[in-house]
Design an enzyme around this catalytic site. Structure first.
Site, short mmCIF file in Angstrom:
data_model
loop_
_atom_site.label_atom_id
_atom_site.label_comp_id
_atom_site.label_asym_id
_atom_site.label_seq_id
_atom_site.Cartn_x
_atom_site.Cartn_y
_atom_site.Cartn_z
N HIS A 70 19.74 13.61 86.96
CA HIS A 70 19.56 15.04 86.67
C HIS A 70 18.54 15.20 85.53
CE1 HIS A 70 20.24 19.14 85.39
NE2 HIS A 70 20.60 18.72 84.20
N ASP A 99 -13.67 25.35 88.80
CA ASP A 99 -12.59 24.45 89.21
C ASP A 99 -12.24 23.57 88.03
OD1 ASP A 99 -10.87 22.53 90.62
OD2 ASP A 99 -11.78 23.31 92.45
N TRP A 135 19.04 9.88 80.54
CA TRP A 135 17.58 10.06 80.63
C TRP A 135 16.90 9.39 79.44
CZ3 TRP A 135 13.60 12.70 77.93
CH2 TRP A 135 14.00 13.38 76.79
N SER A 163 0.26 9.75 86.26
CA SER A 163 -0.03 11.09 86.76
C SER A 163 -0.22 12.06 85.60
CB SER A 163 1.11 11.54 87.67
OG SER A 163 1.09 12.94 87.81
N SER A 164 0.68 11.98 84.60
CA SER A 164 0.57 12.89 83.47
C SER A 164 -0.71 12.66 82.70
CB SER A 164 1.73 12.70 82.51
OG SER A 164 2.91 13.11 83.09
N HIS A 247 10.28 12.74 71.17
CA HIS A 247 10.22 14.02 70.49
C HIS A 247 8.96 14.80 70.83
CE1 HIS A 247 11.44 17.31 68.15
NE2 HIS A 247 10.17 17.39 67.82
N GLU A 249 7.52 14.65 73.47
CA GLU A 249 7.78 15.10 74.84
C GLU A 249 8.46 16.47 74.89
OE1 GLU A 249 7.13 14.19 77.85
OE2 GLU A 249 8.61 15.35 78.98
N TYR A 251 8.08 18.82 72.91
CA TYR A 251 7.06 19.83 72.65
C TYR A 251 6.05 19.92 73.77
CZ TYR A 251 9.33 20.94 68.47
OH TYR A 251 10.29 21.37 67.62
N SER A 262 3.08 34.00 75.24
CA SER A 262 2.05 34.67 74.46
C SER A 262 1.08 35.45 75.33
CB SER A 262 1.26 33.65 73.62
OG SER A 262 2.14 32.89 72.84
N HIS A 296 15.00 11.84 63.97
CA HIS A 296 16.14 12.77 63.86
C HIS A 296 17.07 12.63 65.05
CE1 HIS A 296 13.43 16.10 65.76
NE2 HIS A 296 14.07 15.46 66.70
N HIS A 297 16.66 11.90 66.07
CA HIS A 297 17.57 11.60 67.17
C HIS A 297 18.42 10.38 66.86
CE1 HIS A 297 15.68 14.47 69.97
NE2 HIS A 297 14.58 14.19 69.29
N THR A 322 7.64 27.16 63.96
CA THR A 322 8.39 27.74 65.08
C THR A 322 8.76 29.18 64.74
OG1 THR A 322 9.28 25.54 65.44
CG2 THR A 322 10.28 27.32 66.69
N LYS A 325 5.92 31.57 65.20
CA LYS A 325 5.72 31.98 66.60
C LYS A 325 6.66 33.13 66.96
CE LYS A 325 3.19 28.66 68.46
NZ LYS A 325 2.34 28.96 69.53
N ARG A 444 29.20 13.96 74.63
CA ARG A 444 28.45 14.24 75.86
C ARG A 444 28.55 13.05 76.80
NH1 ARG A 444 22.16 13.50 73.99
NH2 ARG A 444 21.79 14.01 76.17
C1 HEM Z 1 13.20 24.32 65.71
C2 HEM Z 1 12.85 23.34 66.44
C3 HEM Z 1 13.75 22.18 66.79
C4 HEM Z 1 14.45 21.38 65.95
C5 HEM Z 1 14.49 21.43 64.45
C6 HEM Z 1 15.14 20.42 66.79
C7 HEM Z 1 15.96 19.42 66.32
C8 HEM Z 1 16.65 18.54 67.11
C9 HEM Z 1 17.45 17.46 66.63
C10 HEM Z 1 17.68 17.11 65.18
C11 HEM Z 1 17.97 16.80 67.71
C12 HEM Z 1 18.85 15.56 67.69
C13 HEM Z 1 20.26 15.95 67.84
C14 HEM Z 1 21.14 14.77 68.05
O1 HEM Z 1 20.96 14.04 69.05
O2 HEM Z 1 22.04 14.58 67.23
C15 HEM Z 1 17.50 17.47 68.87
C16 HEM Z 1 17.81 17.10 70.16
C17 HEM Z 1 17.13 17.53 71.27
N1 HEM Z 1 16.17 18.53 71.28
FE1 HEM Z 1 15.60 19.66 69.69
N2 HEM Z 1 14.86 20.67 68.09
C18 HEM Z 1 14.01 21.72 68.13
C19 HEM Z 1 13.45 22.26 69.26
C20 HEM Z 1 13.51 21.67 70.50
C21 HEM Z 1 12.69 22.02 71.62
C22 HEM Z 1 11.63 23.09 71.60
C23 HEM Z 1 13.06 21.23 72.65
C24 HEM Z 1 12.54 21.14 74.07
C25 HEM Z 1 12.00 22.04 74.75
C26 HEM Z 1 14.11 20.38 72.20
C27 HEM Z 1 14.73 19.45 72.98
C28 HEM Z 1 15.68 18.59 72.55
C29 HEM Z 1 16.32 17.61 73.39
C30 HEM Z 1 16.02 17.34 74.87
C31 HEM Z 1 17.25 16.95 72.60
C32 HEM Z 1 18.27 15.92 73.02
C33 HEM Z 1 17.75 14.64 73.45
C34 HEM Z 1 18.86 13.74 73.91
O3 HEM Z 1 19.52 13.12 73.06
O4 HEM Z 1 19.09 13.65 75.13
N3 HEM Z 1 14.36 20.67 70.88
N4 HEM Z 1 16.69 18.52 68.50
CU CU Z 2 13.48 15.71 68.60
#
Ligand code: HEM
Ligand code: CU
Ligand code: CU
Lengths: 526, 381
Positions: A70, A99, A135, A163-164, A247, A249, A251, A262, A296-297, A322, A325, A444
């Site tokens: 998924h 093009d 994932w 591809s990307s 990370h 990714e 963005y 926008s 931070h992950h 952010t 924006k 999770r």
């Molecule tokens: C204000 C902006 C953001 C901050 C400060 C932020 C911060 C964080 C932090 C600290 C985590 C880690 C949490 C943990 O696993 O304990 C996290 C996880 C995640 N964030 Fe954000 N985030 C932000 C915006 C975004 C955006 C824009 C996206 C994607 C479009 C995103 C997608 C994700 C994803 C996919 C995870 C989880 C990844 C995983 O463990 O599977 N975040 N974020």
């Molecule tokens: Cu992140």
């Protein structure tokens, strides 16, 4: 000039051999929608199993394959290709180019995708099943302890990366070289800007992901121990490499969405974007910061406290651009003349829900608090607020917004609005309660849970079915529009829309801007 | 107001009020808990405070931002004839909304940093427990320079029949173990966390500890529980098939109770040590072996050695073959199958007994009695 390129070729070969940016964009969009349905189907299996405590439908091992596929399919198959598709359609039309710069490569970047996802999905039928390490596929669960299908998974990731990268190079080359005379950088529509920056991010980090999976391949087949402690390797190294890709990714996923929003909010506010320049700078700073926050992950892996502090401060900083924006979009709406057609509804939905996701992001950035949030459903709620309500909602808005331009027919507004409200309610019903169970201690990626989480999980599952069902309405509306929608012929489908794409005839002819348009030097960006 | 309207109001406000009271009162492990719990430790309280402060800040900003947005949505509609003004770009405004959030962030970073430093202060721990994650159970070792080391595995206790819905689920469904960790109250306990196979993560929300258990690394964490009680948690890092089925239960007891418990455990450990040096008769080995088999092997190999998830033991070429091969399977497992390495999970007496049992039960009749010393020697190579 001959007359050989006035219309598309006929039949299947049109699509197989096409180098036309609109055809390729269309294929990307349909493909990503198909993947969205497939990934969504897997999500329905997950939510059905989690409907109540106890194992009812699937076995734990299969459950893990579902969560893994998924995530992979939604990120790499649905969201990313959909924005590439949109870029293909819109970037040449927005900068006045005939093009993409590299049309043949463009064909390849699309056509290697379908077989790759076929391969990835086929791992479900292999001995030992599909990849099941999430994932994020942390080693050594994804290497030494993985099913044999991991090799096919690695190959798929390589091809997706290829591809990307090809797609991004194409976008960079197009934007840098093919702008119509007078279309300076600071006149480009924001969608083009956000994609240009995204493309640089992609070129920078996809090779890193390729490196990670190559090391996995070596560990699995060639006796190395990059990630195996027993052989002197380091499982944490995997996480550093993965998140150095991962990370940025996130963005890569959200920046083009920012671009879309926008474009659309000013159109339905009938007022120019409040701070164009600051939006460009904010995008660039987000992109830069996204390279220095990856750990931070990994707050709980046992980093030294200095590292922990660095990544905490850097992550908190991302909230600043952010915020810029979000404030900009709101100020754009302020004292406009707003109307609420479906694209605008989805953008407002985006604005509200993405902001909530940003708030939880800020909460997650606080390292000591993240010790409680990490790997709980709170994180699941966070990233669905930013990825689904962020990226998917804005993509949906984009489709409703530009579809009339693409096919010269108007979608059914009532159905579109219904789609929005069902999606909005379904989405929140699914993901808002996940904040609660996460804070209450539900980890999770578990197929079964303790009884105190039962009610909120049932709510979540019901919400998910509603959100899932609303996509069928979307599909129906789009097909009905293409086949039998009310014809529109105004060049400017929306009275408030600005930009070169609204200067070409509707529906957009197969070839546009064969002669570069004149750009009024006094006229600001759109 | 008519009756209907009142009822509607109640229906609408009911959940909101419930939610608010639930947020205010949340303590750990409650049904439909909606907020983090401060738990039973000082660090937990500080984390909870941080969480509430940042949540508060976000809520206030959110109300401001969404307030402005909804004001626009309501009053600046085209359908109301509102004419768009064309203002844009204002350096002053843009500087303000960059600097103000930045200052708020600094305000947040200060308490966050001091909390983090407290969490990272491992000094002066009064005792150590080594925690090892296995697929899919936890092992706890109490490290004590003066007495016997005590070590045991802690497995999920919820029966399959509850998980597969053929029996009603108990109160602590999925959060119960056969042998909980025991720690004394008001004591700084340091956890050394590692793993044996893949990455796991040891998480007990109310003790405010989450630390990844990573093979080849030993991570540190600590807690000091202020209140006696039973605290429950789960593995937080995806670790394979049964990731959802490896809970953690910590009993926080008075210091006296803890000392008694430890003394009993140490006595048991000493007894086993003694047993290891003994030689057993065939009957003794068979009796002990049956007990071990029923507990640790039966689930896969069947009550009569007929097999199931595992291969049949009755007539098995391994169990009726050369002893070394049989010992190897029992101690090292069969990699890549459900047959795990039991060498680290059973002590030498248990291993000797169960191997003897398998070789001489279910119609197998090898006649050899395996002694603990044989296991010891085999493990040494
Ligand atoms: C204000 C902006 C953001 C901050 C400060 C932020 C911060 C964080 C932090 C600290 C985590 C880690 C949490 C943990 O696993 O304990 C996290 C996880 C995640 N964030 Fe954000 N985030 C932000 C915006 C975004 C955006 C824009 C996206 C994607 C479009 C995103 C997608 C994700 C994803 C996919 C995870 C989880 C990844 C995983 O463990 O599977 N975040 N974020
Ligand atoms: Cu992140
Ligand atoms: Cu686990």
């Amino acid at each position: 000039m001959g007359d050989h390129h006035h219309g598309p070729a006929k039949g299947l070969s049109r699509w197989l051999f096409t180098t036309n940016h609109k055809d390729i964009g269309t294929m990307y969009l349909w493909f990503s929608f198909a993947m969205f349905i497939l990934g969504g189907f897997f999500a329905m299996i997950i939510r059905a199993e989690l409907f109540q405590p106890g194992m009812q439908l699937v076995e734990p091992a299969f459950f893990n394959q579902m969560t893994t596929l998924h995530g992979l399919i939604m990120v790499f198959g649905a969201i990313m290709p959909s924005f590439v598709g949109l870029a293909n359609w819109m970037i040449p039309m927005m900068i006045g180019a005939p093009d993409m710069a590299l049309p043949r490569m463009n064909n390849w970047s699309f056509w290697i995708l379908p077989p790759t996802f076929l391969l990835l999905a086929s791992t479900l039928f292999m001995d030992g099943g599909a990849p099941a390490a999430g994932w994020t596929f942390y080693a050594p669960l994804s290497t030494t302890y993985a099913a044999p299908s991991v090799t096919f998974f690695i190959f798929s990731i390589h091809v997706l990366g290829l591809s990307s990268i090809m797609g991004s190079i194409n976008i960079i080359a197009t934007v840098m070289n093919m702008r119509a005379p007078g279309m300076t950088y600071m006149k480009m529509p924001l969608f083009v800007w956000t994609w240009l920056i995204t493309a640089f991010l992609l070129v920078a980090v996809m090779p890193v992901l390729a490196g990670a999976v190559t090391m996995m391949l070596m560990d699995v087949h060639f006796g190395t121990s990059f990630f195996s402690a027993a052989g002197g390797g380091d499982p944490v190294l995997f996480q550093h490499v993965f998140w150095f890709f991962g990370h940025p990714e996130v963005y890569i996923i959200i920046l083009p969405a920012f671009g879309v929003v926008s474009q659309i909010i000013p159109a339905f506010s009938r007022k120019p974007l409040f701070g164009y320049d600051s939006m460009v700078y904010a995008t660039a700073s987000i992109a830069f910061l996204s390279f220095i926050v990856w750990a931070h992950h990994m707050y709980t892996v046992g980093m030294p406290v200095a590292g922990e502090l660095f990544f905490m401060y850097a992550t908190m900083l991302i909230a600043v651009p952010t915020g810029v924006k979000v404030f900009n979009w709101i100020t754009t709406m302020w004292r406009g003349a707003l109307s609420f057609e479906t694209p605008m509804l989805f953008c407002i939905g985006f604005l509200v829900l993405f902001t909530i996701g940003g708030f939880t992001g800020l909460m997650l950035s606080i390292a000591p608090a993240d010790f409680q949030y990490h790997d709980s459903y709170f994180v699941v709620a966070h990233f669905h607020y930013v990825m689904v309500a962020g990226a998917v909602f804005s993509m949906t808005a984009a489709i409703y917004y530009w579809l009339p331009k693409w096919c010269g027919r108007m979608y059914n507004e009532t159905m579109g609005k219904t789609h929005f409200w069902i999606s909005f309610i379904g989405f929140n019903l699914t993901f808002f309660p996940q904040h609660f169970v996460g804070l209450a201690g539900m980890p999770r990626r578990i197929p079964d849970y303790a009884l105190q989480f039962a009610d909120f999980n049932m709510m979540s599952s019901i919400g998910a079915f509603i959100y899932g069902a609303s996509q069928i309405l979307f599909l129906y509306n789009v097909i009905a529009t293409i086949v039998a929608g009310k014809p529109v012929s105004d060049e400017k489908v929306w009275d408030g829309a600005e930009g070169l794409e609204w200067t070409v005839p509707t529906p957009a002819p197969y070839h546009t801007f064969e002669k570069p348009p004149k750009i009024d030097p006094a006229h600001a960006h759109s | 107001m008519c009756f209907e309207a009142k009822r509607l109001l109640k229906l609408a406000l009911g959940p909101v009020l419930m939610l608010m009271s639930a947020i205010a009162l949340a303590s750990g492990g409650e049904v439909n808990q909606v907020n983090m719990s401060p738990g039973a430790t000082h660090v937990g309280e500080r984390i909870y405070d941080l969480h509430m402060v940042i949540l508060g800040i976000c809520t206030v900003i959110g109300i401001g931002v969404f307030g402005v947005m909804f004001y626009s949505i309501i009053y600046h509609r085209k359908s109301k004839g509102h004419k768009p003004s064309h203002f844009h770009e204002s350096t002053k405004v843009e500087i303000a909304w960059t600097v103000v959030p930045f200052l708020i962030l600094i305000g947040m970073a200060v308490p966050a940093t001091s909390t983090l430093l407290e969490i990272y202060d491992f000094e002066d721990a009064e005792m150590d427990i080594l925690i090892t994650g296995y697929q899919w159970k936890w092992k706890y070792e109490y490290i004590d320079e003066n007495g016997e080391n005590v070590s045991f595995f802690s497995n999920l206790r919820t029966p399959q029949s509850e998980i597969y819905n053929s029996q009603p689920k108990g109160e602590h469904y999925l959060l119960e173990v056969d042998e909980p960790v025991v720690i004394p109250v008001d004591t700084k306990v340091r956890f050394l966390v590692t793993a044996n196979d893949v990455i796991h993560s040891w998480w007990v929300p109310e003790l405010a500890v989450k630390k990844d258990a990573i093979p080849g690394f030993i991570n540190e964490a600590w807690t000091r529980a202020a209140e006696e009680g039973v605290y429950r948690g789960q593995c937080a890092e995806l670790c394979g098939k049964d990731h959802g089925f490896m809970p953690i239960v910590v009993n926080v007891v008075s210091k006296d109770e803890y000392n008694d418990w430890l003394a009993t455990k140490q006595a048991e450990a000493a007894e086993i040590k003694e047993l290891m040096a003994q030689t057993f008769t065939m009957d003794e080995l068979m009796a002990r072996g049956k007990a071990v088999y029923d507990r640790a092997c039966l689930a896969c190999h069947g009550a009569n050695g007929e097999g199931g998830v595992g291969k049949a033991i009755a007539g098995s070429p391994i169990a009726t073959g050369e002893l070394g091969g049989h010992l190897n399977v029992g101690i090292n497992g069969v990699p890549g199958t459900a047959m795990q390495a039991f060498g680290g999970q059973l002590n030498d007496v248990e291993m000797a007994a169960v191997i003897t049992y398998q070789r001489n039960a279910f119609g197998n009749n090898m006649g050899d009695a395996v002694q603990p010393i044989d296991i010891y020697n085999f493990k040494k190579g």
